[in-house]
Design a protein around this motif. Structure first.
Motif, PDB file in Angstrom:
ATOM      1  N   CYS A 167       0.838  -1.210   0.000  1.00 40.78           N
ATOM      2  CA  CYS A 167       0.000   0.000   0.000  1.00 40.78           C
ATOM      3  C   CYS A 167       0.873   1.261   0.000  1.00 40.78           C
ATOM      4  O   CYS A 167       1.764   1.414   0.847  1.00 40.78           O
ATOM      5  CB  CYS A 167      -0.911   0.000   1.214  1.00 40.78           C
ATOM      6  N   PRO A 168       0.658   2.173  -0.949  1.00 41.90           N
ATOM      7  CA  PRO A 168       1.420   3.426  -0.956  1.00 41.90           C
ATOM      8  C   PRO A 168       0.942   4.352   0.168  1.00 41.90           C
ATOM      9  O   PRO A 168      -0.116   4.121   0.767  1.00 41.90           O
ATOM     10  CB  PRO A 168       1.094   4.017  -2.335  1.00 41.90           C
ATOM     11  N   PRO A 169       1.671   5.386   0.447  1.00 44.58           N
ATOM     12  CA  PRO A 169       1.237   6.325   1.505  1.00 44.58           C
ATOM     13  C   PRO A 169      -0.034   7.056   1.096  1.00 44.58           C
ATOM     14  O   PRO A 169      -0.199   7.457  -0.061  1.00 44.58           O
ATOM     15  CB  PRO A 169       2.422   7.281   1.640  1.00 44.58           C
ATOM     16  N   LEU A 170      -0.925   7.231   2.047  1.00 51.91           N
ATOM     17  CA  LEU A 170      -2.193   7.907   1.789  1.00 51.91           C
ATOM     18  C   LEU A 170      -2.244   9.312   2.387  1.00 51.91           C
ATOM     19  O   LEU A 170      -3.202  10.046   2.134  1.00 51.91           O
ATOM     20  CB  LEU A 170      -3.366   7.076   2.358  1.00 51.91           C
ATOM     21  N   GLU A 171      -1.238   9.692   3.128  1.00 54.38           N
ATOM     22  CA  GLU A 171      -1.257  11.029   3.728  1.00 54.38           C
ATOM     23  C   GLU A 171      -0.942  12.080   2.671  1.00 54.38           C
ATOM     24  O   GLU A 171      -0.369  11.793   1.622  1.00 54.38           O
ATOM     25  CB  GLU A 171      -0.251  11.113   4.871  1.00 54.38           C
ATOM     26  N   PRO A 172      -1.316  13.342   2.913  1.00 53.24           N
ATOM     27  CA  PRO A 172      -1.068  14.425   1.942  1.00 53.24           C
ATOM     28  C   PRO A 172       0.427  14.638   1.715  1.00 53.24           C
ATOM     29  O   PRO A 172       1.265  14.351   2.571  1.00 53.24           O
ATOM     30  CB  PRO A 172      -1.724  15.645   2.580  1.00 53.24           C
ATOM     31  N   ALA A 191       0.654  12.142 -10.496  1.00 55.11           N
ATOM     32  CA  ALA A 191      -0.667  12.776 -10.510  1.00 55.11           C
ATOM     33  C   ALA A 191      -0.940  13.363  -9.137  1.00 55.11           C
ATOM     34  O   ALA A 191      -0.886  12.655  -8.121  1.00 55.11           O
ATOM     35  CB  ALA A 191      -1.739  11.757 -10.881  1.00 55.11           C
ATOM     36  N   LEU A 192      -1.221  14.666  -9.102  1.00 54.81           N
ATOM     37  CA  LEU A 192      -1.536  15.368  -7.864  1.00 54.81           C
ATOM     38  C   LEU A 192      -3.022  15.699  -7.863  1.00 54.81           C
ATOM     39  O   LEU A 192      -3.518  16.401  -8.750  1.00 54.81           O
ATOM     40  CB  LEU A 192      -0.710  16.638  -7.746  1.00 54.81           C
ATOM     41  N   ILE A 193      -3.730  15.178  -6.864  1.00 60.54           N
ATOM     42  CA  ILE A 193      -5.164  15.435  -6.735  1.00 60.54           C
ATOM     43  C   ILE A 193      -5.359  16.440  -5.612  1.00 60.54           C
ATOM     44  O   ILE A 193      -5.070  16.148  -4.439  1.00 60.54           O
ATOM     45  CB  ILE A 193      -5.940  14.133  -6.465  1.00 60.54           C
ATOM     46  N   VAL A 217       0.243   8.436  -7.537  1.00 55.81           N
ATOM     47  CA  VAL A 217      -0.832   9.373  -7.211  1.00 55.81           C
ATOM     48  C   VAL A 217      -0.637   9.845  -5.772  1.00 55.81           C
ATOM     49  O   VAL A 217      -0.417   9.037  -4.865  1.00 55.81           O
ATOM     50  CB  VAL A 217      -2.219   8.728  -7.370  1.00 55.81           C
ATOM     51  N   ARG A 218      -0.711  11.155  -5.588  1.00 56.58           N
ATOM     52  CA  ARG A 218      -0.637  11.743  -4.261  1.00 56.58           C
ATOM     53  C   ARG A 218      -1.730  12.796  -4.127  1.00 56.58           C
ATOM     54  O   ARG A 218      -2.112  13.447  -5.105  1.00 56.58           O
ATOM     55  CB  ARG A 218       0.739  12.390  -4.022  1.00 56.58           C
ATOM     56  N   ARG A 219      -2.220  12.932  -2.901  1.00 59.77           N
ATOM     57  CA  ARG A 219      -3.247  13.944  -2.636  1.00 59.77           C
ATOM     58  C   ARG A 219      -2.584  15.195  -2.071  1.00 59.77           C
ATOM     59  O   ARG A 219      -1.606  15.129  -1.293  1.00 59.77           O
ATOM     60  CB  ARG A 219      -4.299  13.408  -1.687  1.00 59.77           C
ATOM     61  N   VAL A 220      -3.114  16.325  -2.454  1.00 62.78           N
ATOM     62  CA  VAL A 220      -2.645  17.620  -1.963  1.00 62.78           C
ATOM     63  C   VAL A 220      -3.846  18.374  -1.397  1.00 62.78           C
ATOM     64  O   VAL A 220      -4.861  18.547  -2.101  1.00 62.78           O
ATOM     65  CB  VAL A 220      -1.991  18.451  -3.087  1.00 62.78           C
TER      66      VAL A 220
END
Length: 800
Positions: A167-172, A191-193, A217-220
């Motif tokens: 599992c990749p990191p899910l934190e921002p 990809a930055l969401i 994919v990473r969340r911002v």
């Protein structure tokens, strides 16, 4: 307080009725509420420890009882959760265990389960004896799959130690991490969401692309002002592609939602599923030497695919069944009936399907042989303008490798076309096509696991189909379920990945979002698209073989088969020189036979072949009657000489009724030779003679052989010349049979000794036996005389 399986007033009212029905149907505890096709890992007493203990993935487990009404009502949502999170499997698995069976009750007690349904979360590398996290308990009234998915993410993030290795990191992510990302990662795309803190889209897309390479994919969060300002982000959520050197571009999608992001990112250049190499069209063209790549337009359906599916279905899959009987025969009749009714093919193919339908409807027995079916399929009766092309020629269903797509794709395309044609032509039965598809796949489809999965889907929702449009949508929805299930399997073509179809590019209006920004199908638009895509006007005839060439090939095949049959008869005649072998009739003779009326089967094929049919059992081919058609049996039995496999008869009693034995022996020979002479007579006689042929099959031959009154009537209506010819033939036949009778009177023991040997062999044996007897007799006489002379010689006495 432990939660119990809640009951409502409605459930309490119908519970007695439900209990009565439960006594008459198979108990759900025997099968449970889930199957392997639901993509749910089924737990039991035997595998629960090996699955939950020290697992590299987190586990979501439902403990339920198959008799619990709320468990039954909750099961469709749990199945949808499993399908929705299929791509998360390296990090999170969905499992279930039925606590109703006696063998599983102890397992449920060990995990402290006191009410149903109960869902627990087990983090990665759970130790033996772990009871899971009860904080993951779902309320029994949850009917929202997004809420279930969000709770799964919350439980995964709440137990970061240990973290699932896949599992990749899910934190921002922060701007500092973005600046050095490509220095420590080999991904082609980042990809930055951008989203709000309470949004789950970024984490869901990250897990959706967990099984794909060359993409990260990473969340911002919107609070990361430096990145938001640098990229000029104004919409939340939104997705941007970031490249080395600080370059970036916004990902254009129809809707800013999870499903649209996931699909668009999976289609980026170089993004492939883990373990599968990238496939490009140029490589397919250069590597495929046996069959060239055929360019096609995926917005159309190709008739070549439909005809190829028919060929493989009727000539390959059905050929695996020598005898088709019972329910399988009924399934075949339904399948051919639907094809003949709705297949939008070329006239030659439609004519053949109608011929097959008429032939099957005319079968009165509960079984048929595939050999008989194949005779009609190959049009051996030569009905004009009727044929099915042989071989496959895949176009829209071709794969990058020979083992990808092809026939399964052709079957789905065929039944989509049939369901749309039934809706367009106003069929009377909404489930006619679906029922035919279900029964055919159940009995004949080669992939038995696929057939079982389809049967499970049909049992769930086929009874809900009440209209023709709903039948079209039902088939489309189940097809997407199959795509979801086999996505990522070894059978998936990397050049044609399994997606939820139609894609946003193919049908933008088919995709929309709800108030929670979750993907939603617009079923009205989907139905409109399906009716247009699978309509007969959207079927292309490219790459098809010309009808005239198909008919020429069919005629040539029949000619070669007739030639092979003729050679077989000639070889059979050489092996048995004294036998009279019938020659295959010409078309003119067939017409004459039809004018004569039905003939005795012994006359048409010879007594020996009729006996073979009776002994052939279920596998023996027997010609069937079709209105307007005359089928002729063609047998290709290869017989060995009679000496091979010869058996000695059991010793009979010494007392034998010689009169009955002689009469029966003469009668059998007379019948056989009469039949053979009749075949020869039918082949050589002129049309005039055939027109005046008597009704009875036995003539003066039986008079001569058996000494009986003949059954053949007196030809009073013939001309004197014709009557003379007939009498001459009778005299010749009588002489022939008289010779046989004389040979029979020479001795029954000679006939018994001749089994397996020719007349020459018997003659040589008798001659050698006589010669050896004479030699023995001569030796006996010689030694006897010599002994007598020795005894008669006087003895001399010497007195000296």
């Amino acid at each position: 307080m432990a939660r119990r399986c809640a009951t409502s007033r409605w459930f309490t009212d119908i519970y007695p009725v439900f209990l009565c029905l439960w006594l008459y149907v198979p108990c759900p505890a025997e099968t449970g509420l889930y199957t392997a096709s639901d993509q749910i890992l089924l737990l039991s007493r035997e595998n629960v420890d090996s699955v939950l203990v020290n697992s590299t993935a987190a586990m979501v487990v439902e403990f339920y009882a198959s008799w619990c009404g709320h468990c039954v009502a909750f099961s469709p949502f749990y199945k949808k959760l499993a399908r929705d999170t299929k791509e998360w499997k390296p990090a999170v698995n969905i499992a279930a265990i039925d606590c109703a069976p006696e063998e599983n009750r102890e397992v449920c007690r060990d995990f402290r389960i006191t009410g149903y349904p109960t869902i627990k979360f087990f983090h990665a590398y759970s130790e033996a004896g772990s009871l899971g996290f009860t904080s993951f308990l779902f309320p029994a009234n949850i009917r929202d799959v997004p809420d279930l998915r969000h709770k799964t993410i919350d439980s995964l993030e709440g137990n970061k130690d240990p973290w699932p290795p896949a599992c990749p990191p899910l934190e921002p992510i922060s701007q500092a991490e973005v600046d050095v990302f490509f220095e420590t990662n080999s991904a082609l795309h980042l990809a930055l969401i951008f989203e709000n803190a309470n949004s789950y889209i970024g984490r869901e897309v990250t897990l959706d692309l967990l099984q794909f390479e060359n993409i990260a994919v990473r969340r911002v969060l919107d609070s990361e002002t430096s990145l938001v300002t640098k990229l000029g982000v104004t919409d939340f959520p939104s997705c941007y592609l970031y490249y080395p050197g600080g370059n970036f571009t916004r990902l254009r999608v129809n809707n800013e939602a999870r499903m649209f992001y996931t699909y668009a990112l999976q289609g980026l250049r170089g993004v492939v599923r883990s373990g599968k190499a990238t496939v490009v069209l140029t490589e397919i063209q250069s590597n495929s030497t046996k069959e060239p790549w055929r360019q096609f337009n995926n917005s159309h359906v190709y008739m070549a695919d439909l005809e190829s599916a028919l060929h493989y279905s009727l000539r390959v899959e059905l050929a695996a069944h020598d005898i088709i009987r019972g329910d399988a025969l009924n399934a075949l009749k339904k399948y051919i009936s639907v094809l003949a009714k709705y297949f939008p093919g070329r006239p030659v193919v439609v004519n053949l399907l109608k011929t097959l339908k008429a032939w099957l409807q005319d079968q009165t027995e509960n079984k048929i042989s595939y050999k008989a079916f194949e005779d009609v399929l190959d049009n051996r009766v030569q009905v004009p303008h009727t044929a099915l092309p042989e071989g496959v020629r895949w176009v829209g269903c071709q794969g990058s490798q020979p083992h990808f797509r092809r026939y399964p794709c052709g079957v789905w395309t065929l039944f989509h076309v049939l369901s749309v044609q039934a809706n367009s032509t106003g069929g009377s039965d909404p489930v006619e096509v679906l029922s035919a598809m279900r029964s055919y796949i159940h009995h004949f489809f080669g992939c038995r696991a696929c057939a079982e999965h389809f049967e499970n889907m049909a049992q769930e929702g086929l009874e809900q189909v009440g209209t023709l449009p709903s039948a079209v949508l039902w088939l489309w929805f189940r097809h997407n379920q199959v795509n979801n299930r086999i996505s990522g399997d070894l059978s998936e073509d990397p050049f044609f990945p399994k997606i939820q179809w139609p894609s946003p590019e193919t049908c933008p209006a088919c995709h929309t979002v709800n108030e929670k920004r979750e993907h939603k199908w617009s079923k009205d638009e989907v139905l409109s698209f399906l009716l247009s895509h699978y309509s007969s006007s959207n079927i292309l005839t490219d790459y098809l073989e010309d009808e005239n060439k198909i008919l020429e090939k069919q005629n040539e095949k029949h000619r070669l088969q007739n030639l092979a049959y003729q050679k077989h008869l000639e070889r059979k005649a050489r092996e048995a020189p004294n036998a009279v072998t019938p020659s295959p009739p010409t078309p003119t003779q067939e017409e004459e036979e039809e004018e004569e009326g039905p003939q005795d089967e012994t006359e048409a094929y010879g007594e020996e072949e009729v006996e073979d049919e009776e002994e052939g059992g279920e596998g023996a081919y027997r010609p069937s009657k079709v209105p307007g058609m005359k089928f002729r049996e063609r047998r290709y039995d290869h017989r060995f000489p009679s000496i091979i496999g010869m058996k000695f008869r059991e010793k009979a009693d010494d007392i034998v009724d010689l009169d009955s034995f002689v009469n029966q022996n003469f009668k059998d020979k007379a019948l056989q030779l009469a039949a053979l002479s009749r075949v020869k007579q039918r082949t050589l006689q002129t049309k005039v003679e055939l027109d005046h042929k008597p009704v009875f099959g036995l003539g003066m031959e039986l008079d001569t052989a058996l000494g009986m009154i003949g059954l053949q009537p007196v030809d009073t209506d013939l001309e004197p010349s014709q009557r003379g010819q007939r009498l001459q033939k009778r005299e010749l036949s009588g002489q022939y049979f008289g010779g046989e009778v004389k040979l029979s009177h020479k001795g029954r023991w000679m006939s018994a000794l001749s089994i397996g040997f020719s007349n020459l062999d018997i003659s040589l044996c008798i001659f050698l036996y006589f010669l050896s007897s004479m030699c023995l007799l001569a030796m006996y006489v010689f030694f006897k005389n010599r002994l007598r002379r020795r005894r008669a010689k006087p003895k001399t006495v010497n007195f000296t």
